[in-house]
Design a protein around this motif. Structure first.
Motif, PDB file in Angstrom:
ATOM      1  N   GLY A 114      14.142   1.917   7.202  1.00 32.60           N
ATOM      2  CA  GLY A 114      12.979   1.047   7.202  1.00 32.60           C
ATOM      3  C   GLY A 114      12.958   0.133   6.001  1.00 32.60           C
ATOM      4  N   TYR A 115      11.753  -0.084   5.425  1.00 32.91           N
ATOM      5  CA  TYR A 115      11.592  -1.050   4.343  1.00 32.91           C
ATOM      6  C   TYR A 115      10.674  -0.481   3.266  1.00 32.91           C
ATOM      7  CZ  TYR A 115      13.379  -4.008   8.056  1.00 32.91           C
ATOM      8  OH  TYR A 115      14.136  -4.521   9.068  1.00 32.91           O
ATOM      9  N   GLN A 116      10.894  -0.943   2.034  1.00 29.80           N
ATOM     10  CA  GLN A 116      10.059  -0.473   0.932  1.00 29.80           C
ATOM     11  C   GLN A 116       9.766  -1.624  -0.020  1.00 29.80           C
ATOM     12  OE1 GLN A 116      11.698   2.750  -1.402  1.00 29.80           O
ATOM     13  NE2 GLN A 116       9.717   3.268  -2.301  1.00 29.80           N
ATOM     14  N   PHE A 117       8.515  -1.686  -0.479  1.00 34.04           N
ATOM     15  CA  PHE A 117       8.120  -2.663  -1.489  1.00 34.04           C
ATOM     16  C   PHE A 117       8.558  -2.123  -2.844  1.00 34.04           C
ATOM     17  CE2 PHE A 117       5.414  -4.966  -4.384  1.00 34.04           C
ATOM     18  CZ  PHE A 117       5.286  -6.228  -3.796  1.00 34.04           C
ATOM     19  N   VAL A 118       9.405  -2.845  -3.567  1.00 33.35           N
ATOM     20  CA  VAL A 118      10.025  -2.309  -4.787  1.00 33.35           C
ATOM     21  C   VAL A 118       9.674  -3.097  -6.046  1.00 33.35           C
ATOM     22  CG1 VAL A 118      11.944  -1.229  -3.556  1.00 33.35           C
ATOM     23  CG2 VAL A 118      12.150  -3.617  -4.310  1.00 33.35           C
ATOM     24  N   ALA A 119       8.896  -4.173  -5.917  1.00 35.64           N
ATOM     25  CA  ALA A 119       8.518  -4.952  -7.102  1.00 35.64           C
ATOM     26  C   ALA A 119       7.424  -4.230  -7.883  1.00 35.64           C
ATOM     27  CB  ALA A 119       8.037  -6.336  -6.680  1.00 35.64           C
ATOM     28  N   PRO A 120       7.314  -4.499  -9.190  1.00 33.46           N
ATOM     29  CA  PRO A 120       6.235  -3.891  -9.990  1.00 33.46           C
ATOM     30  C   PRO A 120       4.864  -4.293  -9.439  1.00 33.46           C
ATOM     31  CG  PRO A 120       7.900  -4.886 -11.402  1.00 33.46           C
ATOM     32  CD  PRO A 120       8.218  -5.330 -10.010  1.00 33.46           C
ATOM     33  N   VAL A 121       3.920  -3.356  -9.458  1.00 38.21           N
ATOM     34  CA  VAL A 121       2.585  -3.601  -8.918  1.00 38.21           C
ATOM     35  C   VAL A 121       1.538  -3.213  -9.959  1.00 38.21           C
ATOM     36  CG1 VAL A 121       0.903  -2.942  -7.153  1.00 38.21           C
ATOM     37  CG2 VAL A 121       3.306  -3.259  -6.531  1.00 38.21           C
ATOM     38  N   THR A 122       0.558  -4.085 -10.167  1.00 31.65           N
ATOM     39  CA  THR A 122      -0.603  -3.779 -10.999  1.00 31.65           C
ATOM     40  C   THR A 122      -1.821  -3.675 -10.093  1.00 31.65           C
ATOM     41  OG1 THR A 122       0.323  -4.975 -12.892  1.00 31.65           O
ATOM     42  CG2 THR A 122      -2.049  -4.546 -12.924  1.00 31.65           C
ATOM     43  N   GLU A 151       0.819  -1.212   0.000  1.00 29.81           N
ATOM     44  CA  GLU A 151       0.000   0.000   0.000  1.00 29.81           C
ATOM     45  C   GLU A 151       0.855   1.264   0.000  1.00 29.81           C
ATOM     46  OE1 GLU A 151      -3.401   2.137   2.826  1.00 29.81           O
ATOM     47  OE2 GLU A 151      -2.415   0.288   3.456  1.00 29.81           O
ATOM     48  N   HIS A 152       1.951   1.239   0.748  1.00 29.80           N
ATOM     49  CA  HIS A 152       2.819   2.420   0.866  1.00 29.80           C
ATOM     50  C   HIS A 152       4.097   2.248   0.041  1.00 29.80           C
ATOM     51  CE1 HIS A 152       0.243   4.004   4.024  1.00 29.80           C
ATOM     52  NE2 HIS A 152       0.307   2.843   4.647  1.00 29.80           N
ATOM     53  N   ARG A 153       3.966   1.626  -1.121  1.00 29.71           N
ATOM     54  CA  ARG A 153       5.125   1.291  -1.949  1.00 29.71           C
ATOM     55  C   ARG A 153       5.835   2.528  -2.498  1.00 29.71           C
ATOM     56  NH1 ARG A 153       0.360   0.202  -4.152  1.00 29.71           N
ATOM     57  NH2 ARG A 153      -0.213   1.095  -6.171  1.00 29.71           N
ATOM     58  N   ASP A 154       5.183   3.694  -2.383  1.00 28.41           N
ATOM     59  CA  ASP A 154       5.782   4.925  -2.903  1.00 28.41           C
ATOM     60  C   ASP A 154       6.813   5.518  -1.962  1.00 28.41           C
ATOM     61  OD1 ASP A 154       3.720   5.400  -1.064  1.00 28.41           O
ATOM     62  OD2 ASP A 154       3.465   7.455  -1.778  1.00 28.41           O
ATOM     63  N   ARG A 155       7.036   4.897  -0.798  1.00 27.43           N
ATOM     64  CA  ARG A 155       7.965   5.460   0.176  1.00 27.43           C
ATOM     65  C   ARG A 155       8.585   4.366   1.037  1.00 27.43           C
ATOM     66  NH1 ARG A 155       5.640   5.932   5.408  1.00 27.43           N
ATOM     67  NH2 ARG A 155       3.403   5.416   5.446  1.00 27.43           N
ATOM     68  N   VAL A 156       9.615   4.749   1.766  1.00 26.74           N
ATOM     69  CA  VAL A 156      10.223   3.855   2.759  1.00 26.74           C
ATOM     70  C   VAL A 156       9.379   3.926   4.029  1.00 26.74           C
ATOM     71  CG1 VAL A 156      12.261   3.384   4.174  1.00 26.74           C
ATOM     72  CG2 VAL A 156      12.524   4.166   1.801  1.00 26.74           C
ATOM     73  N   VAL A 157       8.931   2.786   4.527  1.00 26.29           N
ATOM     74  CA  VAL A 157       8.106   2.737   5.729  1.00 26.29           C
ATOM     75  C   VAL A 157       9.016   2.491   6.930  1.00 26.29           C
ATOM     76  CG1 VAL A 157       6.113   1.690   6.862  1.00 26.29           C
ATOM     77  CG2 VAL A 157       6.230   1.777   4.357  1.00 26.29           C
TER      78      VAL A 157
END
Length: 384
Positions: free
Chosen positions: A70-78, A16-22
């Motif tokens: 922190g952590y970030q989701f970096v894989a492509p998302v559809t 959900e917050h893939r646009d930033r480092v959580v």
């Protein structure tokens, strides 16, 4: 694969917050709410989330660790549908339900029983279904195991669709650290005490590392109770006993001397080397986590006593009396206990089979293929 709820919710938050480092603090607040947990709980949940999506801490193609941030989701998302909103996530906490299966220490009640010499032994069970009793081995802690990457995946995997019963060895974890006796025979007696306290009649028994020798001795002593025996990373003879010549005896003595010095002085350099013997494929961070867990599970003096007693273990003269089917599983390149020890057990125990897994680790990690193979072999063996 089954993913425990907190790890799944953590993954959803990162997507959900893939646009930033959580930040870590935000993840702890969102997933655990007001409950106080250490960062180790977050680390464990992240490992589970990464495993679910085929990622690893070193690969990081899906979840990236940003040092000190922190952590970030970096894989492509559809995006198919906006089914999860940040507001909805903050309005509820993720709590386990009966269908979720075991998810942590909140699923267990720790009880105590007393051995004949008065030593207090902590035991617990988690999960539901047919029982599986795990003989105690060194470096356990019934409570802290849920938040350490050393054991957390073991507990969840072994308790899947069954009731996992386990206990802390005397001198370790939540059992008494100051005890009258500290011998191999005492460990077997403690297993007897726990079986009686829990009220088990006939059950499969798992022994890991030196717990394997304890399990063998108990199975010989009580053939009417042990239906099946599983030995993982186990051995029949300790290092001093199995030394074949002067050189090997000197090496065994030197190993023990180094351990005494390292444990008594809590030398971090030694403890990291010691950890690397159990997890040679681990990262420096994993070795440090392993070391930190060791320090919480027992005293330095007991650490030395354990290692001294391990070196003297010898069940080679009774292993042939094991009367139940036995599964022996061992890492091919185990750097702590050579695979030759598994071969020796297989040769000694009549109705046994040996499975060798592709790994260097003495304690299998959640992120190696051998771990899923290990669980699959246990499931198949117990289902026969």
């Amino acid at each position: 694969m089954h993913v425990e709820p907190r790890a799944l919710y953590l993954l959803c938050l990162l997507v959900e917050h893939r646009d930033r480092v959580v930040p870590k603090s935000e993840l702890l607040d969102e997933v655990w709410g007001d409950r106080f947990v250490s960062e180790a709980a977050l680390t464990t949940a992240l490992r589970t989330a990464r495993l679910a999506v085929g990622d690893t801490g070193s690969l990081q193609q899906v979840i990236r660790t940003v040092h000190r941030r922190g952590y970030q989701f970096v894989a492509p998302v559809t995006v198919i549908a906006d089914g999860l909103s940040a507001g909805a996530g903050r309005e509820r906490s993720v709590e386990p339900t009966a269908a979720d299966g075991p998810v942590g220490a909140d699923r267990q009640t720790i009880r105590f029983c007393r051995a004949e010499d008065g030593a207090r032994i902590a035991h617990t069970s988690v999960g539901s279904g047919p029982p599986l009793l795990k003989a105690a081995n060194w470096m356990t802690h019934l409570d802290l195991e849920w938040t350490t990457p050393v054991w957390s995946h073991w507990l969840r995997g072994l308790a899947r669709n069954r009731r996992l019963v386990r206990y802390d060895e005397r001198g370790c974890g939540l059992s008494d650290w100051a005890v009258p006796g500290f011998t191999f025979s005492d460990w077997v007696d403690d297993l007897e005490t726990v079986v009686d306290a829990v009220g088990l009649d006939r059950f499969p028994l798992l022994g890991v590392s030196q717990g394997g020798a304890v399990a063998v001795a108990y199975a010989v002593r009580h053939p009417e109770r042990v239906s099946r025996l599983i030995l993982a990373g186990a051995y029949a003879r300790g290092r001093q006993v199995r030394a074949r010549n002067g050189t090997e005896r000197d090496e065994a003595a030197l190993d023990l001397d180094l351990a005494r010095v390292g444990w008594i002085h809590e030398d971090p350099r030694f403890l990291r080397v010691f950890a690397s013997q159990f997890l040679p494929e681990g990262t420096p961070q994993e070795w440090d986590e392993f070391t930190a867990f060791q320090r919480q599970t027992t005293s330095s003096a007991n650490g030395v006593r354990f290692l001294e007693e391990f070196a003297r273990i010898d069940v080679s003269d009774i292993a042939h009396r094991v009367a139940c089917p036995t599964l022996i599983v061992h890492s091919r390149d185990d750097e702590r206990v050579p695979v030759s020890q598994a071969s020796e057990l297989a040769a000694l125990i009549p109705d046994s089979r040996l499975v060798v897994l592709k790994s260097r680790n003495h304690l299998l990690t959640a992120f190696e293929p051998a771990w899923d193979e290990f669980l699959a072999h246990i499931d198949a063996f117990l289902a026969e």
